[in-house]
Scaffold this motif. Sequence first.
Motif, PDB file in Angstrom:
ATOM      1  N   THR A  20       0.876  -1.247  -0.030  1.00  0.00           N
ATOM      2  CA  THR A  20      -0.235   0.060   0.001  1.00  0.00           C
ATOM      3  C   THR A  20       0.700   1.427  -0.211  1.00  0.00           C
ATOM      4  O   THR A  20       0.350   2.426  -0.330  1.00  0.00           O
ATOM      5  CB  THR A  20      -0.970  -0.089   1.076  1.00  0.00           C
ATOM      6  OG1 THR A  20       0.014   0.086   2.269  1.00  0.00           O
ATOM      7  CG2 THR A  20      -2.054  -1.138   1.340  1.00  0.00           C
ATOM      8  N   HIS A  21       2.086   1.049   0.333  1.00  0.00           N
ATOM      9  CA  HIS A  21       3.130   2.073   0.336  1.00  0.00           C
ATOM     10  C   HIS A  21       3.644   2.543  -1.205  1.00  0.00           C
ATOM     11  O   HIS A  21       4.323   3.528  -1.278  1.00  0.00           O
ATOM     12  CB  HIS A  21       4.343   2.034   1.242  1.00  0.00           C
ATOM     13  CG  HIS A  21       3.915   2.137   2.518  1.00  0.00           C
ATOM     14  ND1 HIS A  21       3.450   3.293   3.125  1.00  0.00           N
ATOM     15  CD2 HIS A  21       3.584   1.072   3.416  1.00  0.00           C
ATOM     16  CE1 HIS A  21       3.180   2.851   4.614  1.00  0.00           C
ATOM     17  NE2 HIS A  21       3.123   1.577   4.697  1.00  0.00           N
ATOM     18  N   LEU A  22       3.490   1.732  -2.168  1.00  0.00           N
ATOM     19  CA  LEU A  22       4.086   1.922  -3.612  1.00  0.00           C
ATOM     20  C   LEU A  22       3.124   3.027  -4.076  1.00  0.00           C
ATOM     21  O   LEU A  22       4.008   4.073  -4.632  1.00  0.00           O
ATOM     22  CB  LEU A  22       3.500   0.730  -4.399  1.00  0.00           C
ATOM     23  CG  LEU A  22       4.220   0.862  -6.009  1.00  0.00           C
ATOM     24  CD1 LEU A  22       5.663   1.016  -5.887  1.00  0.00           C
ATOM     25  CD2 LEU A  22       3.509  -0.356  -6.702  1.00  0.00           C
ATOM     26  N   PRO A  23       1.869   3.436  -3.883  1.00  0.00           N
ATOM     27  CA  PRO A  23       1.445   4.934  -4.391  1.00  0.00           C
ATOM     28  C   PRO A  23       2.398   6.207  -3.943  1.00  0.00           C
ATOM     29  O   PRO A  23       2.646   6.952  -4.785  1.00  0.00           O
ATOM     30  CB  PRO A  23      -0.023   5.070  -4.205  1.00  0.00           C
ATOM     31  CG  PRO A  23      -0.393   3.576  -4.069  1.00  0.00           C
ATOM     32  CD  PRO A  23       0.706   3.058  -3.353  1.00  0.00           C
ATOM     33  N   GLU A  24       2.680   6.219  -2.727  1.00  0.00           N
ATOM     34  CA  GLU A  24       3.370   7.301  -2.336  1.00  0.00           C
ATOM     35  C   GLU A  24       4.855   7.322  -2.617  1.00  0.00           C
ATOM     36  O   GLU A  24       5.421   8.377  -2.947  1.00  0.00           O
ATOM     37  CB  GLU A  24       3.375   7.267  -0.580  1.00  0.00           C
ATOM     38  CG  GLU A  24       4.410   6.316   0.058  1.00  0.00           C
ATOM     39  CD  GLU A  24       3.932   6.044   1.489  1.00  0.00           C
ATOM     40  OE1 GLU A  24       2.948   5.839   1.846  1.00  0.00           O
ATOM     41  OE2 GLU A  24       4.869   5.906   2.316  1.00  0.00           O
ATOM     42  N   GLN A  56      -1.126   2.442 -13.054  1.00  0.00           N
ATOM     43  CA  GLN A  56      -2.373   3.248 -13.990  1.00  0.00           C
ATOM     44  C   GLN A  56      -2.972   4.309 -12.973  1.00  0.00           C
ATOM     45  O   GLN A  56      -2.911   5.550 -13.488  1.00  0.00           O
ATOM     46  CB  GLN A  56      -3.112   2.161 -14.218  1.00  0.00           C
ATOM     47  CG  GLN A  56      -3.943   2.775 -15.454  1.00  0.00           C
ATOM     48  CD  GLN A  56      -4.817   1.299 -15.975  1.00  0.00           C
ATOM     49  OE1 GLN A  56      -5.068   0.330 -15.472  1.00  0.00           O
ATOM     50  NE2 GLN A  56      -5.145   1.405 -17.356  1.00  0.00           N
ATOM     51  N   ASP A  57      -3.173   3.984 -11.769  1.00  0.00           N
ATOM     52  CA  ASP A  57      -3.742   5.130 -10.884  1.00  0.00           C
ATOM     53  C   ASP A  57      -2.976   6.225 -10.620  1.00  0.00           C
ATOM     54  O   ASP A  57      -3.299   7.494 -10.479  1.00  0.00           O
ATOM     55  CB  ASP A  57      -4.276   4.443  -9.459  1.00  0.00           C
ATOM     56  CG  ASP A  57      -5.475   3.513  -9.521  1.00  0.00           C
ATOM     57  OD1 ASP A  57      -6.166   3.583 -10.642  1.00  0.00           O
ATOM     58  OD2 ASP A  57      -5.570   2.873  -8.515  1.00  0.00           O
ATOM     59  N   ALA A  58      -1.686   6.080 -10.662  1.00  0.00           N
ATOM     60  CA  ALA A  58      -0.412   7.080 -10.464  1.00  0.00           C
ATOM     61  C   ALA A  58      -0.331   7.792 -11.831  1.00  0.00           C
ATOM     62  O   ALA A  58       0.381   8.621 -11.765  1.00  0.00           O
ATOM     63  CB  ALA A  58       0.730   6.473  -9.860  1.00  0.00           C
ATOM     64  N   GLY A  59      -0.944   7.486 -12.800  1.00  0.00           N
ATOM     65  CA  GLY A  59      -0.751   8.309 -14.106  1.00  0.00           C
ATOM     66  C   GLY A  59       0.442   7.981 -14.729  1.00  0.00           C
ATOM     67  O   GLY A  59       0.905   8.771 -15.566  1.00  0.00           O
ATOM     68  N   LYS A  60       1.088   6.623 -14.778  1.00  0.00           N
ATOM     69  CA  LYS A  60       2.342   6.347 -15.218  1.00  0.00           C
ATOM     70  C   LYS A  60       2.130   5.858 -16.356  1.00  0.00           C
ATOM     71  O   LYS A  60       1.392   5.082 -16.864  1.00  0.00           O
ATOM     72  CB  LYS A  60       3.204   5.505 -14.327  1.00  0.00           C
ATOM     73  CG  LYS A  60       3.368   5.953 -12.874  1.00  0.00           C
ATOM     74  CD  LYS A  60       4.120   7.043 -12.568  1.00  0.00           C
ATOM     75  CE  LYS A  60       4.470   7.738 -11.332  1.00  0.00           C
ATOM     76  NZ  LYS A  60       5.115   8.853 -11.068  1.00  0.00           N
ATOM     77  N   GLU A  61       3.109   6.045 -17.420  1.00  0.00           N
ATOM     78  CA  GLU A  61       3.296   5.330 -18.797  1.00  0.00           C
ATOM     79  C   GLU A  61       4.125   4.156 -18.452  1.00  0.00           C
ATOM     80  O   GLU A  61       5.480   4.362 -18.165  1.00  0.00           O
ATOM     81  CB  GLU A  61       3.773   6.279 -19.795  1.00  0.00           C
ATOM     82  CG  GLU A  61       3.608   5.768 -21.154  1.00  0.00           C
ATOM     83  CD  GLU A  61       4.373   6.815 -22.226  1.00  0.00           C
ATOM     84  OE1 GLU A  61       4.417   6.247 -23.341  1.00  0.00           O
ATOM     85  OE2 GLU A  61       4.452   7.856 -21.999  1.00  0.00           O
ATOM     86  N   VAL A  62       3.786   2.961 -18.606  1.00  0.00           N
ATOM     87  CA  VAL A  62       4.287   1.780 -18.278  1.00  0.00           C
ATOM     88  C   VAL A  62       4.907   0.932 -19.542  1.00  0.00           C
ATOM     89  O   VAL A  62       4.136   0.854 -20.399  1.00  0.00           O
ATOM     90  CB  VAL A  62       3.540   0.744 -17.417  1.00  0.00           C
ATOM     91  CG1 VAL A  62       4.184  -0.337 -17.058  1.00  0.00           C
ATOM     92  CG2 VAL A  62       3.135   1.543 -16.134  1.00  0.00           C
ATOM     93  N   PHE A  63       6.149   0.836 -19.578  1.00  0.00           N
ATOM     94  CA  PHE A  63       6.820  -0.109 -20.553  1.00  0.00           C
ATOM     95  C   PHE A  63       7.352  -1.687 -19.826  1.00  0.00           C
ATOM     96  O   PHE A  63       7.508  -1.240 -18.404  1.00  0.00           O
ATOM     97  CB  PHE A  63       8.008   0.490 -21.113  1.00  0.00           C
ATOM     98  CG  PHE A  63       7.521   1.894 -21.733  1.00  0.00           C
ATOM     99  CD1 PHE A  63       7.565   1.796 -23.257  1.00  0.00           C
ATOM    100  CD2 PHE A  63       7.487   2.989 -21.213  1.00  0.00           C
ATOM    101  CE1 PHE A  63       7.186   2.917 -23.652  1.00  0.00           C
ATOM    102  CE2 PHE A  63       6.934   4.068 -21.628  1.00  0.00           C
ATOM    103  CZ  PHE A  63       7.070   4.135 -23.204  1.00  0.00           C
TER     104      PHE A  63
END
Length: 386
Positions: A20-24, A56-63
């Motif tokens: 759960t600490h990943l988003p921060e 995705q929730d954090a708005g990242k573009e993922v490769f």
Amino acid sequence: MYDFRFYNPVRIHFGKDALTHLPEELASVGRKILLVYGGGSIKASGLYDRVTAMLQDAGKEVFELSGVMPNPRTEKVYEGINLCKQNDIEFILAVGGGSVIDCSKAIAVGAKTERDFWQAFFVNWEEAKDAIPLGTILTLPATGSEMDRSSVITNWTTGEKNGYDSDLTYPMFSILDPTLTYTLPRNQIVNGVADTLSHIWELYFSEPDTESVTDALAEALMRSVISATRTALKDPTDYVARANIMWASTFALCGMLNNGKKTDWASHNIEHPLSAVFDVAHGAGLAVVHPNYMQYFCGYAPERYARYAVQVWGVDPAGKSSLEVAHEGIRCTREFFNEIGAPATLTDLGIPESAIEDLAARTDLSCWAYKEMTREDVKAILRMAL
Ligand code: NZQ
Ligand code: ZN
């Protein structure tokens, strides 16, 4: 106690809810992320879905770079470097065991140079000037890569397995949730425990042997690992046992057990060609090599090995010489590995006697403790392991 420098900048999130600490953590890193993982265990466990949803929730573009193999190879690193260069990757998220994390570290430095990463860092050991920052989500307690600055890569073409260390490859953060290890097959738990104990031995069995906080910590860690392994193998969902194995494996190589010690690493150097030539799992190779290494060299530090026997295995020293006590401790070590089902011989690993000459020729002899190791010593140790 020798003088030492201690530095470790890795932020650890430990526990059942550590993810759960990943988003921060993601909030402070760049938008373009390379997600690195192995052959599919994170998809089978559902971890992949949880992590990608958070990205995705954090708005990242993922490769993605998938399929990192155990004993990660140069080809995978080149693939990752290309992905980073082509897509201006700003952050690497490694999800898996030591192989995934090590591959990510090599990519992190390799993507920031025009030089060939293998030649520059893993052969010439040049100092890296820049690296893409990385974070890890650990699924296999063993290597300590989640909290150290090392990366170990195999060049399958040349049969070399080399390491590289840089302060730039310390992860920015590592997420350690012991429940993520519940899906590990038994042999991977055992390999991980063998690697963890071997790391502690590489540090503990080295000069100086005067009373030290560092050695006392090492002894406590060894006792915890042994007891937690017995529990976890009986009940694979025993959270406390899994948590202790995970934290011990991380702690073993975070630098705290190096402080004030010469350190050894000869057993690791004997094992590396086994992995590089025969693709043996690192921990399995160590379970074969390290007890034989102890048996071969304990005569050069009988008091230290006797102390280990007493402090870790509870051997009664009364009426015995230091060397006798030392041998009892090494026998307890081998018996513990047998009890948990770790391989005992080169034959168990599928390595024939005819390979010994070549394996010894490939062994890096630059590291040792108590007594300089020669190529003849390596051959003798490998012959003891047949
Ligand atoms: O690839 P996937 O499908 O993910 O499966 C992996 C792999 O097959 C599987 N696995 C990992 N987590 C799992 C899982 N299966 C089910 N459930 C899970 N939760 O386990 C297999 C082995 O994984 P790997 O990452 O290869 O193992 P390990 O963590 O032992 O890493 C070994 C590598 O690290 C290096 C070794 O030499 C070896 O190349 N080391 C790195 C060090 C460092 N960076 O400081 C120090 C060590 O001494 C070591 O040399
Ligand atoms: Zn190791």
